[in-house]
Design a protein around this motif. Structure first.
Motif, mmCIF file in Angstrom:
data_model
loop_
_atom_site.group_PDB
_atom_site.id
_atom_site.type_symbol
_atom_site.label_atom_id
_atom_site.label_comp_id
_atom_site.label_asym_id
_atom_site.label_seq_id
_atom_site.Cartn_x
_atom_site.Cartn_y
_atom_site.Cartn_z
ATOM 1 N N LYS A 10 32.404 53.639 64.073
ATOM 2 C CA LYS A 10 31.157 52.867 64.186
ATOM 3 C C LYS A 10 31.138 51.707 63.201
ATOM 4 O O LYS A 10 30.661 50.629 63.504
ATOM 5 C CB LYS A 10 29.948 53.766 63.881
ATOM 6 C CG LYS A 10 29.462 54.610 65.047
ATOM 7 C CD LYS A 10 28.172 55.314 64.630
ATOM 8 C CE LYS A 10 27.873 56.554 65.423
ATOM 9 N NZ LYS A 10 27.521 56.313 66.818
ATOM 10 N N TYR A 11 31.614 51.944 61.976
ATOM 11 C CA TYR A 11 31.477 50.925 60.919
ATOM 12 C C TYR A 11 32.813 50.340 60.463
ATOM 13 O O TYR A 11 32.862 49.592 59.495
ATOM 14 C CB TYR A 11 30.704 51.517 59.731
ATOM 15 C CG TYR A 11 29.351 52.056 60.148
ATOM 16 C CD1 TYR A 11 28.281 51.198 60.376
ATOM 17 C CD2 TYR A 11 29.166 53.419 60.362
ATOM 18 C CE1 TYR A 11 27.061 51.684 60.802
ATOM 19 C CE2 TYR A 11 27.938 53.921 60.793
ATOM 20 C CZ TYR A 11 26.890 53.052 61.015
ATOM 21 O OH TYR A 11 25.688 53.534 61.438
ATOM 22 N N GLY A 12 33.907 50.722 61.126
ATOM 23 C CA GLY A 12 35.190 50.050 60.891
ATOM 24 C C GLY A 12 36.196 50.774 60.002
ATOM 25 O O GLY A 12 37.361 50.407 59.982
ATOM 26 N N GLY A 51 34.944 59.019 62.813
ATOM 27 C CA GLY A 51 34.020 59.040 61.682
ATOM 28 C C GLY A 51 33.098 60.258 61.736
ATOM 29 O O GLY A 51 32.880 60.830 62.809
ATOM 30 N N VAL A 52 32.591 60.631 60.559
ATOM 31 C CA VAL A 52 31.687 61.791 60.447
ATOM 32 C C VAL A 52 30.261 61.281 60.219
ATOM 33 O O VAL A 52 30.014 60.498 59.295
ATOM 34 C CB VAL A 52 32.112 62.694 59.260
ATOM 35 C CG1 VAL A 52 31.142 63.860 59.083
ATOM 36 C CG2 VAL A 52 33.528 63.204 59.459
ATOM 37 N N CYS A 77 37.234 60.685 59.017
ATOM 38 C CA CYS A 77 36.957 59.663 57.999
ATOM 39 C C CYS A 77 35.476 59.781 57.657
ATOM 40 O O CYS A 77 34.623 59.653 58.534
ATOM 41 C CB CYS A 77 37.290 58.287 58.577
ATOM 42 S SG CYS A 77 36.900 56.935 57.459
ATOM 43 N N ASN A 80 32.970 60.756 51.569
ATOM 44 C CA ASN A 80 33.339 61.270 50.242
ATOM 45 C C ASN A 80 34.776 60.908 49.886
ATOM 46 O O ASN A 80 35.626 60.759 50.753
ATOM 47 C CB ASN A 80 33.111 62.786 50.167
ATOM 48 C CG ASN A 80 34.144 63.567 50.938
ATOM 49 O OD1 ASN A 80 35.246 63.798 50.464
ATOM 50 N ND2 ASN A 80 33.814 63.970 52.163
ATOM 51 N N VAL A 112 30.315 54.192 52.634
ATOM 52 C CA VAL A 112 29.018 54.016 53.291
ATOM 53 C C VAL A 112 28.359 52.734 52.799
ATOM 54 O O VAL A 112 28.266 52.484 51.598
ATOM 55 C CB VAL A 112 28.061 55.190 52.973
ATOM 56 C CG1 VAL A 112 26.816 55.102 53.849
ATOM 57 C CG2 VAL A 112 28.734 56.533 53.176
HETATM 58 C C1 LIG Z 1 24.191 57.840 59.534
HETATM 59 C C2 LIG Z 1 25.380 58.286 58.761
HETATM 60 C C3 LIG Z 1 25.596 59.629 58.519
HETATM 61 C C4 LIG Z 1 26.694 60.059 57.782
HETATM 62 N N1 LIG Z 1 26.895 61.380 57.587
HETATM 63 C C5 LIG Z 1 27.940 61.787 56.822
HETATM 64 C C6 LIG Z 1 28.147 63.162 56.572
HETATM 65 O O1 LIG Z 1 27.438 64.033 57.066
HETATM 66 N N2 LIG Z 1 29.181 63.521 55.772
HETATM 67 C C7 LIG Z 1 30.009 62.589 55.199
HETATM 68 O O2 LIG Z 1 30.911 62.969 54.449
HETATM 69 N N3 LIG Z 1 29.847 61.269 55.448
HETATM 70 C C8 LIG Z 1 28.839 60.852 56.241
HETATM 71 N N4 LIG Z 1 28.664 59.526 56.498
HETATM 72 C C9 LIG Z 1 29.642 58.552 56.011
HETATM 73 C C10 LIG Z 1 30.592 58.108 57.156
HETATM 74 O O3 LIG Z 1 31.351 59.198 57.582
HETATM 75 C C11 LIG Z 1 31.468 56.976 56.653
HETATM 76 O O4 LIG Z 1 30.669 55.817 56.598
HETATM 77 C C12 LIG Z 1 32.697 56.718 57.514
HETATM 78 O O5 LIG Z 1 33.457 55.725 56.872
HETATM 79 C C13 LIG Z 1 32.326 56.341 58.917
HETATM 80 O O6 LIG Z 1 33.444 55.918 59.646
HETATM 81 P P1 LIG Z 1 33.452 54.510 60.392
HETATM 82 O O7 LIG Z 1 33.391 53.452 59.328
HETATM 83 O O8 LIG Z 1 34.726 54.485 61.149
HETATM 84 O O9 LIG Z 1 32.263 54.465 61.309
HETATM 85 C C14 LIG Z 1 27.582 59.089 57.239
HETATM 86 C C15 LIG Z 1 27.358 57.739 57.470
HETATM 87 C C16 LIG Z 1 26.273 57.321 58.230
HETATM 88 C C17 LIG Z 1 26.100 55.876 58.476
#
Ligand SMILES: Cc1cc2nc3c(=O)[nH]c(=O)nc-3n(C[C@H](O)[C@H](O)[C@H](O)COP(=O)(O)O)c2cc1C
Length: 171
Positions: A10-12, A51-52, A77, A80, A112
């Protein structure tokens, strides 16, 4: 036979890792949403990364269903920076013991940036933030999460792909 890295991001951050891994291995790369189930037979080795969000790996349910007879490499990904207990939590909430034993799991630290979050997630996070801000004796984790609302975190680094690339190379 061909090999491919599939990602859902979603966020790269998941995408950034997918592109580094694909480049390093010289494998194809594609958004999982553009991959069809009947293409699985064309590929020898597959990596799936996602992503999580709120504890759940995006599109993992579908991937586990599609690859129930074919072991693949899976990476999560999340936000943490390689915190063991958080990685265990991701494994326990997303996989059965059999699935973890059948596939090969890796964790890659993402980051994040709350300013990029929109829609329903943003609303949920704002409620969560307000509750946390009011809490009196905050734990270190809670303080770190609150800090993250104003200071974006980013643990994405090419060095983290070393283990997954080494594993894929010896397949
Ligand atoms: C709405 C939201 C919920 C998230 N929930 C979790 C979570 O439950 N556990 C965690 O370790 N990271 C969590 N994250 C962090 C994301 O996993 C992290 O931003 C990751 O890099 C997302 O991958 P992407 O950049 O490919 O989308 C969350 C981020 C967002 C925006």
């Amino acid at each position: 036979m061909k090999n491919i890295v599939l990602y859902k991001s979603k966020y790269g951050n998941t995408y950034q890792y997918a592109s580094w891994i694909a480049e390093e291995l010289n494998w194809e790369i594609r958004d999982f949403s553009k991959f069809k189930k009947n293409e699985i037979k064309n590929y020898q080795n597959i990596i799936f990364g996602s992503g999580v969000y709120m504890g759940k790996m995006n599109k993992l349910k579908k991937a586990l269903n599609w690859f129930k007879d074919k072991p693949i490499i899976i990476y999560a990904c999340a936000g943490n920076n390689n915190v063991e207990k958080d990685i265990e939590h991701i494994k326990n909430t997303n996989f059965t013991e059999q699935q973890i034993a059948f596939h090969k799991f890796f964790y890659l630290p993402g980051g994040v940036d709350f300013t990029k979050i929109k829609g329903i997630f943003k609303m949920m996070l704002n409620v969560f933030r307000k509750i946390m801000e009011k809490k009196k004796d905050k734990t270190a984790d809670e303080k770190a999460i609150l800090e993250g609302f104003t200071n974006p975190t980013n643990f994405v680094d090419k060095k983290h792909i070393e283990s997954i690339v080494a594993y894929a190379k010896q397949l």
